[in-house]
Design an enzyme around this catalytic site. Structure first.
Site, PDB file in Angstrom:
ATOM      1  N   SER A 203       0.860  -1.195   0.000  1.00 12.86           N
ATOM      2  CA  SER A 203       0.000   0.000   0.000  1.00 12.86           C
ATOM      3  C   SER A 203       0.888   1.233   0.000  1.00 12.86           C
ATOM      4  CB  SER A 203      -0.857  -0.002   1.270  1.00 12.86           C
ATOM      5  OG  SER A 203      -1.369   1.295   1.533  1.00 12.86           O
TER       6      SER A 203
ATOM      7  N   TYR B  71      -2.027  -1.116  10.193  1.00  8.44           N
ATOM      8  CA  TYR B  71      -2.119  -1.323   8.738  1.00  8.44           C
ATOM      9  C   TYR B  71      -0.838  -0.867   8.042  1.00  8.44           C
ATOM     10  CZ  TYR B  71      -3.857  -1.206   3.962  1.00  8.44           C
ATOM     11  OH  TYR B  71      -4.009  -1.421   2.610  1.00  8.44           O
TER      12      TYR B  71
HETATM   13  N1  LIG Z   1      -8.668  -0.376  -1.440  1.00  7.60           N
HETATM   14  C1  LIG Z   1      -7.597   0.391  -1.241  1.00  7.60           C
HETATM   15  O1  LIG Z   1      -7.684   1.643  -1.241  1.00  7.60           O
HETATM   16  C2  LIG Z   1      -6.256  -0.237  -1.029  1.00  7.60           C
HETATM   17  C3  LIG Z   1      -5.136   0.617  -1.003  1.00  7.60           C
HETATM   18  C4  LIG Z   1      -3.880   0.061  -0.799  1.00  7.60           C
HETATM   19  C5  LIG Z   1      -3.732  -1.304  -0.665  1.00  7.60           C
HETATM   20  N2  LIG Z   1      -4.838  -2.115  -0.702  1.00  7.60           N
HETATM   21  C6  LIG Z   1      -4.626  -3.562  -0.551  1.00  7.60           C
HETATM   22  O2  LIG Z   1      -5.194  -4.220  -1.657  1.00  7.60           O
HETATM   23  C7  LIG Z   1      -5.547  -5.554  -1.283  1.00  7.60           C
HETATM   24  C8  LIG Z   1      -6.987  -5.819  -1.708  1.00  7.60           C
HETATM   25  O3  LIG Z   1      -7.811  -4.931  -0.968  1.00  7.60           O
HETATM   26  P1  LIG Z   1      -9.256  -4.475  -1.451  1.00  7.60           P
HETATM   27  O4  LIG Z   1      -9.318  -3.019  -1.274  1.00  7.60           O
HETATM   28  O5  LIG Z   1      -9.601  -5.094  -2.745  1.00  7.60           O
HETATM   29  O6  LIG Z   1     -10.121  -5.109  -0.251  1.00  7.60           O
HETATM   30  P2  LIG Z   1     -11.349  -6.106  -0.182  1.00  7.60           P
HETATM   31  O7  LIG Z   1     -12.351  -5.800  -1.237  1.00  7.60           O
HETATM   32  O8  LIG Z   1     -11.780  -6.114   1.234  1.00  7.60           O
HETATM   33  O9  LIG Z   1     -10.664  -7.505  -0.540  1.00  7.60           O
HETATM   34  C9  LIG Z   1      -9.816  -8.127   0.370  1.00  7.60           C
HETATM   35  C10 LIG Z   1      -9.584  -9.546  -0.137  1.00  7.60           C
HETATM   36  O10 LIG Z   1      -8.668 -10.196   0.746  1.00  7.60           O
HETATM   37  C11 LIG Z   1      -9.240 -11.455   1.135  1.00  7.60           C
HETATM   38  N3  LIG Z   1      -8.813 -11.795   2.474  1.00  7.60           N
HETATM   39  C12 LIG Z   1      -8.788 -11.007   3.584  1.00  7.60           C
HETATM   40  N4  LIG Z   1      -8.369 -11.705   4.644  1.00  7.60           N
HETATM   41  C13 LIG Z   1      -8.136 -12.975   4.202  1.00  7.60           C
HETATM   42  C14 LIG Z   1      -7.706 -14.162   4.819  1.00  7.60           C
HETATM   43  N5  LIG Z   1      -7.421 -14.226   6.131  1.00  7.60           N
HETATM   44  N6  LIG Z   1      -7.569 -15.274   4.062  1.00  7.60           N
HETATM   45  C15 LIG Z   1      -7.853 -15.240   2.751  1.00  7.60           C
HETATM   46  N7  LIG Z   1      -8.261 -14.138   2.093  1.00  7.60           N
HETATM   47  C16 LIG Z   1      -8.422 -13.032   2.823  1.00  7.60           C
HETATM   48  C17 LIG Z   1     -10.747 -11.243   1.052  1.00  7.60           C
HETATM   49  O11 LIG Z   1     -11.363 -12.486   0.796  1.00  7.60           O
HETATM   50  P3  LIG Z   1     -12.317 -13.281   1.844  1.00  7.60           P
HETATM   51  O12 LIG Z   1     -13.001 -12.264   2.708  1.00  7.60           O
HETATM   52  O13 LIG Z   1     -13.240 -14.064   0.956  1.00  7.60           O
HETATM   53  O14 LIG Z   1     -11.389 -14.162   2.588  1.00  7.60           O
HETATM   54  C18 LIG Z   1     -10.858 -10.372  -0.182  1.00  7.60           C
HETATM   55  O15 LIG Z   1     -10.863 -11.154  -1.352  1.00  7.60           O
HETATM   56  C19 LIG Z   1      -5.324  -5.626   0.235  1.00  7.60           C
HETATM   57  O16 LIG Z   1      -4.073  -6.230   0.487  1.00  7.60           O
HETATM   58  C20 LIG Z   1      -5.310  -4.176   0.656  1.00  7.60           C
HETATM   59  O17 LIG Z   1      -4.589  -3.951   1.847  1.00  7.60           O
HETATM   60  C21 LIG Z   1      -6.083  -1.615  -0.875  1.00  7.60           C
END
Ligand SMILES: NC(=O)c1ccc[n+]([C@@H]2O[C@H](COP(=O)([O-])OP(=O)(O)OC[C@H]3O[C@@H](n4cnc5c(N)ncnc54)[C@H](OP(=O)(O)O)[C@@H]3O)[C@@H](O)[C@H]2O)c1
Length: 277
Positions: free
Chosen positions: A151, A164
């Site tokens: 991130s 985080y």
């Molecule tokens: N959105 C942003 O602004 C942003 C910015 C910077 C970085 N990120 C990073 O991008 C990545 C994706 O985030 P997103 O925004 O797309 O969030 P999201 O929609 O909440 O998706 C998170 C994903 O991670 C999976 N996950 C979480 N905990 C898990 C576990 N213990 N075991 C297996 N799978 C797990 C969830 O699947 P299940 O719930 O089905 O397990 C889901 O598919 C993350 O690493 C996040 O930190 C996001």
């Protein structure tokens, strides 16, 4: 099973064998749909099997591998299943993650552990499980790629992001260190540093998210970055370059800027008798 011929080029178009975690929603679901549409064989992981099924749709080149990334043995079993189906991996994209914030400087150790378990150790479990499959692809003539979603928060310490931001900074460091050790073994390493992306993870944010992009836009930028083998895939660039520059300021300037980001209600209720109960 017919042996899969790895695509020797660096482009993502074609038929790579890919493991993608965090595929049930947000950035991962958008990435999964794009990679499947491009014809890759994609092993999709997340805890929610029904959601994985919905993302895969009719694609018969999707392999559903429901797993909790925090469980090391289950991740090893997941990799075993993928190996049986794909006979190696050209790309692992460890994207699963979670976000929880601390409030008002009150440290909640179990919260910090939960965030690190998913964001750092979940990725480490995936790396440990995926590496033998990536090495095999190398022996088969492919140029494998290991990628993880960190991130932009890793570049600059923000208030409330103790858990985080630290988990993502640790993940970036881990990947950058590993890149050095894998460089002579023919495995490339990319670290993805998104700014704000509109997903279920950020839907609950109660603060402004400057320059937020859609999950589809994020997937396009990530796929372009992976195809170019970029080591640091960061976007939107205007935001991420600004954060990188802030991170390079002297400590006193970083503290002054960071303090201005502290919400007044957070600092106001810090150290009150109620907050200590
Ligand atoms: N959105 C942003 O602004 C942003 C910015 C910077 C970085 N990120 C990073 O991008 C990545 C994706 O985030 P997103 O925004 O797309 O969030 P999201 O929609 O909440 O998706 C998170 C994903 O991670 C999976 N996950 C979480 N905990 C898990 C576990 N213990 N075991 C297996 N799978 C797990 C969830 O699947 P299940 O719930 O089905 O397990 C889901 O598919 C993350 O690493 C996040 O930190 C996001």
């Amino acid at each position: 099973m017919a042996r899969h011929k790895p695509h020797p080029t660096t482009a993502t178009k074609g038929s790579h064998r890919i493991w993608l975690t965090g595929a049930t929603s947000g950035i991962g679901a958008a990435l999964a749909r794009r990679l499947l549409a491009e014809g890759h064989r994609v092993a999709l992981s997340g805890r929610r099997e029904e959601a994985l099924r919905a993302v895969a749709g009719e694609a018969d080149h999707a392999l559903l591998v429901p797993v909790d990334v925090t469980r090391r043995e289950a991740m090893a079993e997941a990799a075993q299943r993928i190996d049986t189906a794909f006979d190696g991996l050209d790309m692992a994209i460890l994207n699963a993650g979670t976000c929880e914030y601390l409030e008002g400087g009150r440290v909640d150790a179990p919260l910090v552990e939960r965030v690190f378990a998913a964001n750092l150790f979940g990725a480490v479990n995936g790396i440990e499980a995926a590496l033998p499959l990536l090495h095999r692809a190398r022996e088969q003539g492919s140029r494998p790629l290991l990628a993880a979603t960190s991130s932009a928060s890793a570049f600059f310490a923000m208030p409330r992001a103790e858990a985080y931001g630290a988990s993502k900074a640790a993940l970036s460091y881990f990947m950058e260190s590993l890149r050095l050790d894998l460089a002579h073994q023919g495995i490339d390493v990319s670290v993805i540093h998104p700014g704000f992306v509109k997903t279920p993870l950020t839907e609950r944010n109660d603060f402004p998210m400057p320059m937020a992009v859609s999950a589809e836009k994020a997937a396009t930028l990530i796929i372009e970055g992976l195809a170019a083998r970029r080591r640091d895939i960061h976007f939107p660039r205007r935001l991420t370059w600004s954060i990188k520059l802030l991170g390079a300021l002297p400590l006193s300037a970083r503290i002054a800027i960071g303090k201005r980001l502290v919400r007044r209600d957070d600092s106001a209720d810090r150290d009150t008798p109620e907050s200590r109960q």
